[in-house]
Scaffold this motif. Structure first.
Motif, PDB file in Angstrom:
ATOM      1  N   TYR A  33       0.851  -1.180   0.000  1.00  0.00           N
ATOM      2  CA  TYR A  33       0.000   0.000   0.000  1.00  0.00           C
ATOM      3  C   TYR A  33       0.893   1.237   0.000  1.00  0.00           C
ATOM      4  N   PHE A  35       0.796   5.594   0.590  1.00  0.00           N
ATOM      5  CA  PHE A  35       0.042   6.633   1.275  1.00  0.00           C
ATOM      6  C   PHE A  35       0.681   7.996   1.032  1.00  0.00           C
ATOM      7  N   ARG A  50      -4.797   7.040   0.046  1.00  0.00           N
ATOM      8  CA  ARG A  50      -4.186   5.715   0.100  1.00  0.00           C
ATOM      9  C   ARG A  50      -4.423   5.001  -1.241  1.00  0.00           C
ATOM     10  N   GLU A  52      -4.015   1.059  -3.023  1.00  0.00           N
ATOM     11  CA  GLU A  52      -3.662  -0.350  -2.942  1.00  0.00           C
ATOM     12  C   GLU A  52      -2.926  -0.738  -4.223  1.00  0.00           C
ATOM     13  N   ALA A  95       3.751   0.697   2.784  1.00  0.00           N
ATOM     14  CA  ALA A  95       3.505  -0.376   3.749  1.00  0.00           C
ATOM     15  C   ALA A  95       3.439  -1.707   3.004  1.00  0.00           C
ATOM     16  N   ASN A  96       4.267  -2.627   3.432  1.00  0.00           N
ATOM     17  CA  ASN A  96       4.235  -3.988   2.904  1.00  0.00           C
ATOM     18  C   ASN A  96       3.146  -4.762   3.635  1.00  0.00           C
ATOM     19  N   ASN A  97       2.229  -5.325   2.927  1.00  0.00           N
ATOM     20  CA  ASN A  97       1.106  -5.996   3.577  1.00  0.00           C
ATOM     21  C   ASN A  97       1.542  -7.213   4.388  1.00  0.00           C
ATOM     22  N   ALA A  99       4.160  -7.181   6.362  1.00  0.00           N
ATOM     23  CA  ALA A  99       4.998  -6.696   7.466  1.00  0.00           C
ATOM     24  C   ALA A  99       4.168  -5.923   8.473  1.00  0.00           C
ATOM     25  N   GLY A 100       2.968  -6.392   8.713  1.00  0.00           N
ATOM     26  CA  GLY A 100       2.125  -5.738   9.693  1.00  0.00           C
ATOM     27  C   GLY A 100       1.734  -4.356   9.243  1.00  0.00           C
ATOM     28  N   ASN A 101       1.888  -3.387  10.098  1.00  0.00           N
ATOM     29  CA  ASN A 101       1.418  -2.040   9.832  1.00  0.00           C
ATOM     30  C   ASN A 101       2.583  -1.055   9.774  1.00  0.00           C
ATOM     31  N   MET A 102       3.777  -1.543   9.526  1.00  0.00           N
ATOM     32  CA  MET A 102       4.946  -0.674   9.536  1.00  0.00           C
ATOM     33  C   MET A 102       4.984   0.183   8.283  1.00  0.00           C
ATOM     34  N   LEU A 103       5.286   1.451   8.464  1.00  0.00           N
ATOM     35  CA  LEU A 103       5.396   2.394   7.355  1.00  0.00           C
ATOM     36  C   LEU A 103       6.843   2.791   7.136  1.00  0.00           C
TER      37      LEU A 103
ATOM     38  N   PHE B  33       3.161   3.159  17.788  1.00  0.00           N
ATOM     39  CA  PHE B  33       4.454   3.351  17.131  1.00  0.00           C
ATOM     40  C   PHE B  33       5.147   4.582  17.692  1.00  0.00           C
ATOM     41  N   TYR B  35       8.153   7.213  16.256  1.00  0.00           N
ATOM     42  CA  TYR B  35       9.019   7.650  15.172  1.00  0.00           C
ATOM     43  C   TYR B  35       9.843   8.850  15.639  1.00  0.00           C
ATOM     44  N   LEU B  45      11.147   4.784  11.988  1.00  0.00           N
ATOM     45  CA  LEU B  45      10.502   4.008  13.041  1.00  0.00           C
ATOM     46  C   LEU B  45      11.528   3.571  14.083  1.00  0.00           C
ATOM     47  N   TYR B  50       2.402  -4.279  19.037  1.00  0.00           N
ATOM     48  CA  TYR B  50       1.121  -4.791  18.558  1.00  0.00           C
ATOM     49  C   TYR B  50       0.208  -5.238  19.691  1.00  0.00           C
ATOM     50  N   VAL B  97      -3.761  -4.867  12.556  1.00  0.00           N
ATOM     51  CA  VAL B  97      -2.536  -5.211  11.843  1.00  0.00           C
ATOM     52  C   VAL B  97      -2.882  -5.391  10.368  1.00  0.00           C
ATOM     53  N   GLY B  98      -2.104  -4.798   9.515  1.00  0.00           N
ATOM     54  CA  GLY B  98      -2.385  -4.917   8.080  1.00  0.00           C
ATOM     55  C   GLY B  98      -1.854  -3.706   7.369  1.00  0.00           C
ATOM     56  N   GLY B  99      -1.303  -3.905   6.187  1.00  0.00           N
ATOM     57  CA  GLY B  99      -0.675  -2.792   5.493  1.00  0.00           C
ATOM     58  C   GLY B  99      -1.615  -1.656   5.170  1.00  0.00           C
ATOM     59  N   GLN B 103      -2.589   5.162  10.067  1.00  0.00           N
ATOM     60  CA  GLN B 103      -1.977   5.494  11.348  1.00  0.00           C
ATOM     61  C   GLN B 103      -2.421   6.891  11.756  1.00  0.00           C
TER      62      GLN B 103
END
Lengths: 115, 114
Positions: A33, A35, A50, A52, A95-97, A99-103, B33, B35, B45, B50, B97-99, B103
């Motif tokens: 994704y 953003f 956003r 996809e 964001a890699n889908n 890798a959780g929700n990491m940006l 999170f 940052y 980050l 989680y 949790v999910g891309g 946030q």
């Protein structure tokens, strides 16, 4: 690891005109994704739009739209009919889908809308 | 509306001091999170969480630790502040949790280490 690059540290635009902010990214992932976040002066960062990666259609939100070119790994933001309230730092993020929700963020573009 | 608050907008500390930055969110979000934001580098980050009592290192965890004893609160700790930790610190939270998840960010804490 992903990288996000914003090549324009600063930009300016006249009120009511259109401006495009550039963003490129590098990834080997296929499901992700993208953003654009906006950080107005002394105010909290908020999500603008956003996209996809699996969708070919470019996302739009009122005056904000993106040009998503997956093969070129490009994700630009177009702001139409610029308003003084659009003055802000704009950050492109990935964001890699898987890798959780990491940006992962780009370095940002400071946009000034002039009256 | 989601509200993410941070304990201080501005903070001045001396080298070697232990520094606590607090973040609270009021929407029962699972993820939180920390940052740091530096000119030209965007946001990087430091740590994320989680779940309660759970933490994961981000891209730049060195010199930092975190604590999440309650779901709504996520603390960033600088064990021994150094001048290169002078920066803007942003806290964020997200629901799932999910891309795809948005946030939500706090207003930031601008930390100056002398």
């Amino acid at each position: 690891a992903q990288t996000v690059t914003q090549s324009q540290p600063e930009m300016s635009v006249q009120e009511a005109e259109t401006v495009t902010l550039s963003c490129t990214y590098d990834t080997s992932e296929n499901n992700y994704y993208l953003f654009w976040y906006k950080q107005p002066p002394s105010r909290q960062m908020i999500l603008v739009i956003r996209q996809e990666a699996y969708k070919q259609q470019n996302a739009t939100e009122n005056r904000f739209s993106v040009n998503f070119q997956k093969a070129a790994k490009s994700f630009s933001l177009k702001i139409s009919d610029s308003q003084l309230g659009d003055t802000a730092m704009y950050f492109c993020a990935f964001a890699n889908n898987n890798a959780g929700n990491m940006l992962t963020f780009g370095g940002g573009t400071r946009l000034m809308v002039k009256p | 509306d989601v509200k993410v608050t941070q304990s201080s907008r501005y903070l001045v500390k001396r080298t070697g001091e232990k520094v606590f930055l607090e973040c609270v969110q009021d929407m029962d979000h699972e993820n939180m999170f920390w940052y740091r934001q530096d000119p030209g580098l965007g946001l990087r980050l430091i740590y994320f969480s989680y779940d309660v009592k759970m933490k994961e290192k981000g891209d730049i965890p060195e010199g930092y630790s975190v604590s999440r004893e309650k779901k709504e609160r996520f603390s960033l700790i600088l064990e021994s502040a150094s001048t290169n930790q002078t920066s803007m610190y942003l806290c964020a939270s997200s629901l799932l949790v999910g891309g795809r998840e948005t946030q939500y960010f706090g207003p930031g804490t601008r930390l100056l280490v002398l």
